[in-house]
Design an enzyme around this catalytic site. Structure first.
Site, PDB file in Angstrom:
ATOM      1  N   GLY A 253       0.741  -1.130  -0.009  1.00 13.57           N
ATOM      2  CA  GLY A 253      -0.089  -0.244   0.067  1.00 13.57           C
ATOM      3  C   GLY A 253       0.957   1.314   0.030  1.00 13.57           C
ATOM      4  N   CYS A 260       5.982   4.608  15.506  1.00 14.76           N
ATOM      5  CA  CYS A 260       7.144   3.531  15.546  1.00 14.76           C
ATOM      6  C   CYS A 260       8.156   3.408  14.674  1.00 14.76           C
ATOM      7  CB  CYS A 260       6.495   2.238  16.185  1.00 14.76           C
ATOM      8  SG  CYS A 260       5.839   2.575  17.803  1.00 14.76           S
ATOM      9  N   ARG A 326       0.180  10.451  13.347  1.00 19.16           N
ATOM     10  CA  ARG A 326       1.298  10.784  13.331  1.00 19.16           C
ATOM     11  C   ARG A 326       2.183  10.270  12.386  1.00 19.16           C
ATOM     12  NH1 ARG A 326       3.444   9.569  19.509  1.00 19.16           N
ATOM     13  NH2 ARG A 326       1.803   8.211  19.353  1.00 19.16           N
TER      14      ARG A 326
HETATM   15  C1  UDX Z   1       4.333  -1.112  15.714  1.00 19.92           C
HETATM   16  C2  UDX Z   1       4.879  -2.511  15.935  1.00 19.92           C
HETATM   17  O1  UDX Z   1       4.131  -3.535  15.073  1.00 19.92           O
HETATM   18  C3  UDX Z   1       4.651  -2.924  17.543  1.00 19.92           C
HETATM   19  O2  UDX Z   1       5.157  -3.932  17.833  1.00 19.92           O
HETATM   20  C4  UDX Z   1       5.384  -1.726  18.201  1.00 19.92           C
HETATM   21  O3  UDX Z   1       5.508  -1.782  19.599  1.00 19.92           O
HETATM   22  C5  UDX Z   1       5.065  -0.320  17.889  1.00 19.92           C
HETATM   23  O4  UDX Z   1       5.025  -0.323  16.323  1.00 19.92           O
HETATM   24  P1  UDX Z   1       2.197   0.215  15.347  1.00 19.92           P
HETATM   25  O5  UDX Z   1       2.975   1.348  15.038  1.00 19.92           O
HETATM   26  O6  UDX Z   1       0.990   0.359  16.372  1.00 19.92           O
HETATM   27  O7  UDX Z   1       2.940  -0.894  15.909  1.00 19.92           O
HETATM   28  O8  UDX Z   1       1.516  -0.189  14.050  1.00 19.92           O
HETATM   29  P2  UDX Z   1       1.596  -1.340  13.099  1.00 19.92           P
HETATM   30  O9  UDX Z   1       0.309  -2.322  12.999  1.00 19.92           O
HETATM   31  O10 UDX Z   1       2.825  -2.309  13.165  1.00 19.92           O
HETATM   32  O11 UDX Z   1       1.459  -0.848  11.673  1.00 19.92           O
HETATM   33  C6  UDX Z   1       2.753  -0.032  11.211  1.00 19.92           C
HETATM   34  C7  UDX Z   1       2.643   0.511   9.931  1.00 19.92           C
HETATM   35  O12 UDX Z   1       2.807  -0.201   9.113  1.00 19.92           O
HETATM   36  C8  UDX Z   1       1.088   1.214   9.591  1.00 19.92           C
HETATM   37  O13 UDX Z   1       1.298   2.343   8.971  1.00 19.92           O
HETATM   38  C9  UDX Z   1       0.483   0.167   8.663  1.00 19.92           C
HETATM   39  O14 UDX Z   1      -0.672   0.408   7.808  1.00 19.92           O
HETATM   40  C10 UDX Z   1       1.859  -0.430   7.969  1.00 19.92           C
HETATM   41  N1  UDX Z   1       1.660  -1.609   7.547  1.00 19.92           N
HETATM   42  C11 UDX Z   1       1.434  -2.941   8.211  1.00 19.92           C
HETATM   43  C12 UDX Z   1       1.559  -1.903   5.980  1.00 19.92           C
HETATM   44  O15 UDX Z   1       1.546  -0.979   5.272  1.00 19.92           O
HETATM   45  N2  UDX Z   1       1.539  -3.314   5.601  1.00 19.92           N
HETATM   46  C13 UDX Z   1       1.365  -4.500   6.604  1.00 19.92           C
HETATM   47  O16 UDX Z   1       1.049  -5.511   6.036  1.00 19.92           O
HETATM   48  C14 UDX Z   1       1.298  -3.916   7.971  1.00 19.92           C
END
Ligand code: UDX
Length: 426
Positions: A253, A260, A326
């Site tokens: 995407g 994070c 963010r």
């Molecule tokens: C992340 C880690 O997963 C978590 O273990 C850590 O403690 C904090 O950082 P978070 O930032 O809440 O958690 O979100 P996450 O669900 O991991 O997604 C991060 C980003 O990756 C989002 O922008 C999401 O849209 C993107 N993403 C995630 C993708 O583009 N493709 C995916 O397959 C998964």
């Protein structure tokens, strides 16, 4: 156990709440008085599914106390969990000023033996330096232990992640605090990984860097799929069945955002560089993520000129089930659209306003489509997955849809009379 959690942000608040609901008495402290007042009234300033009722339950049972009185909270508790923010500085390094302030305050209030647990994500070497700082201040080494105990919770599923962790990482200098840490998490430990202070810090960074790399990898594959007319979803599914690869974090995407991944990958990059270690893989991960929005925009422009168009963006948060914007790819996309003098209209179920000039916010997803030329889906909220297509068509002036999260079936949309555009989803 008596626990003090310093910092009532996403991590501190959810950690404090879960520990309180596991039978501990938790003092959650924060310097932000407005936030603490709201929390004491049972109002949670962030959107995290399931958190508010749990906080209210604990408030009623008096197992969770919110306050701004940090000195008192440190003095009265044996376990001090640091969960303050560690934002990125412009050069990609980490701003540790909140951590340093907290350590100063802890040092002044170390009246009895305490275990100082760092949950904030901090660069390798930080916990060693916390330990050394306390010794340098003349504090007896028998009066404290430092534990590096990173969190692995995802926004939107933080409670479940805390209740069912796959692991608990405990980094220490000595074994003394380990049994207390295990007791604190009793029943919600997962596999216990014992390591050094710096080992725990690097587990956290390596974990986020690996997941970010997985996303950038699949986004790069989507670019290749795009020119060969192959569906990236098939490739994700095909490789994800291999247990060595696994199916998660292979959704292509607009790229990753949030508080994070972007921060942690660049912090790890910065830490490596500061020790003269080359990290081309981390650099590629950041580069792919950075250029992903242009890849989508260029694809869109190859179908339709953007100048002066009315564009609706669905989804502003960095991912669904949060109110967090963010470093959201949606916002970077909007900034880029503005350069084309587009009229931008937005809808997000959790965001009604933002500090972006010349953007119109709507409180109804269909209202946001009125007379639009292009609909861009930037965040895959469930409500966007199965909209009323007749309504969408009726409200829009034109029929172009840019699917920034590959949530739609191109054939279905085309059959419905839409001009469907995506990257690697044909
Ligand atoms: C992340 C880690 O997963 C978590 O273990 C850590 O403690 C904090 O950082 P978070 O930032 O809440 O958690 O979100 P996450 O669900 O991991 O997604 C991060 C980003 O990756 C989002 O922008 C999401 O849209 C993107 N993403 C995630 C993708 O583009 N493709 C995916 O397959 C998964």
């Amino acid at each position: 156990m008596n626990i003090c959690v310093i910092g009532a942000g996403y991590v501190g608040l959810t950690t404090a709440t879960i520990l309180a609901s596991r039978g501990h008495t938790v003092h959650a402290v924060d310097i932000n008085e407005t936030k603490i007042n709201l929390l004491n009234q049972g109002t949670v300033p962030i959107y995290e599914p399931g958190l508010e009722p749990l906080i209210n339950e604990n408030l009623q049972e008096k197992t969770l106390v919110f306050s701004t009185k940090i000195n008192k909270a440190i003095q009265h508790n044996e376990i001090i969990i640091i969960a303050v923010g560690t934002p990125a500085l412009p050069d990609g390094s980490t701003d540790l000023s909140f951590i340093h302030n907290v350590v100063e305050t802890i040092a002044k209030n170390l009246n009895t033996y305490k275990i100082i647990v760092t949950k904030s994500t901090v660069p390798p070497g930080t916990n060693e330096s916390i330990y050394q700082t306390l010794l340098d201040k003349g504090i007896d080494k028998d009066l404290f232990d430092v534990v590096s105990n990173p969190e692995f919770l995802k926004e939107g599923s933080a409670i479940q992640d805390l209740l069912h962790p796959d692991k608990t990482v405990i980094g220490t200098k000595h074994s003394r605090p380990v049994s207390v840490m295990k007791q604190m998490y009793g029943g919600i430990l997962g596999e216990v990984i014992l390591t050094s202070l710096t080992g725990a810090e690097l587990i956290k960074y390596a974990s986020n860097a690996f997941l970010a790399t997985k996303i950038s990898f699949i986004n790069e594959m989507a670019r290749i799929c795009d020119v060969y007319n192959v569906n990236i979803e098939d490739v994700s599914k095909g490789i994800g069945t291999d247990p060595r690869i696994g199916p998660l974090f292979l959704k292509s995407g607009l790229g990753y955002g949030g508080s994070c991944f972007p921060k942690d990958v660049s912090a790890l990059h910065h830490s490596a560089k500061s020790k003269k270690v080359n990290v081309p893989l981390l650099e590629a991960t950041m580069e792919v993520n950075h250029s992903q929005i242009d890849v989508y925009l260029n694809k869109l422009i190859s179908h339709v000129p953007l100048e002066g168009k009315k564009i609706t963006v669905w989804g502003l948060t960095f991912k669904p089930n949060t109110d967090d914007t963010r470093l959201s790819p949606a916002l970077r996309l909007i900034e880029k659209l503005k350069a084309f003098h587009c009229h931008i209209h937005c809808y997000d179920p959790q965001v009604n306003s933002l500090n972006i000039k010349d953007v119109n916010y709507h409180t109804d997803m269909y209202d946001s489509l009125k007379d639009s030329d292009i609909l861009i889906v930037a965040t895959e909220w469930d409500m966007f997955k199965f909209p009323n297509w007749d309504k969408v068509k009726k409200w829009m002036k034109n029929n172009i849809i840019l699917d920034g999260r590959n949530i739609y079936d191109p054939k279905r949309l085309e059959a419905n009379g839409f001009h469907y555009i995506a990257v690697g989803n044909s």
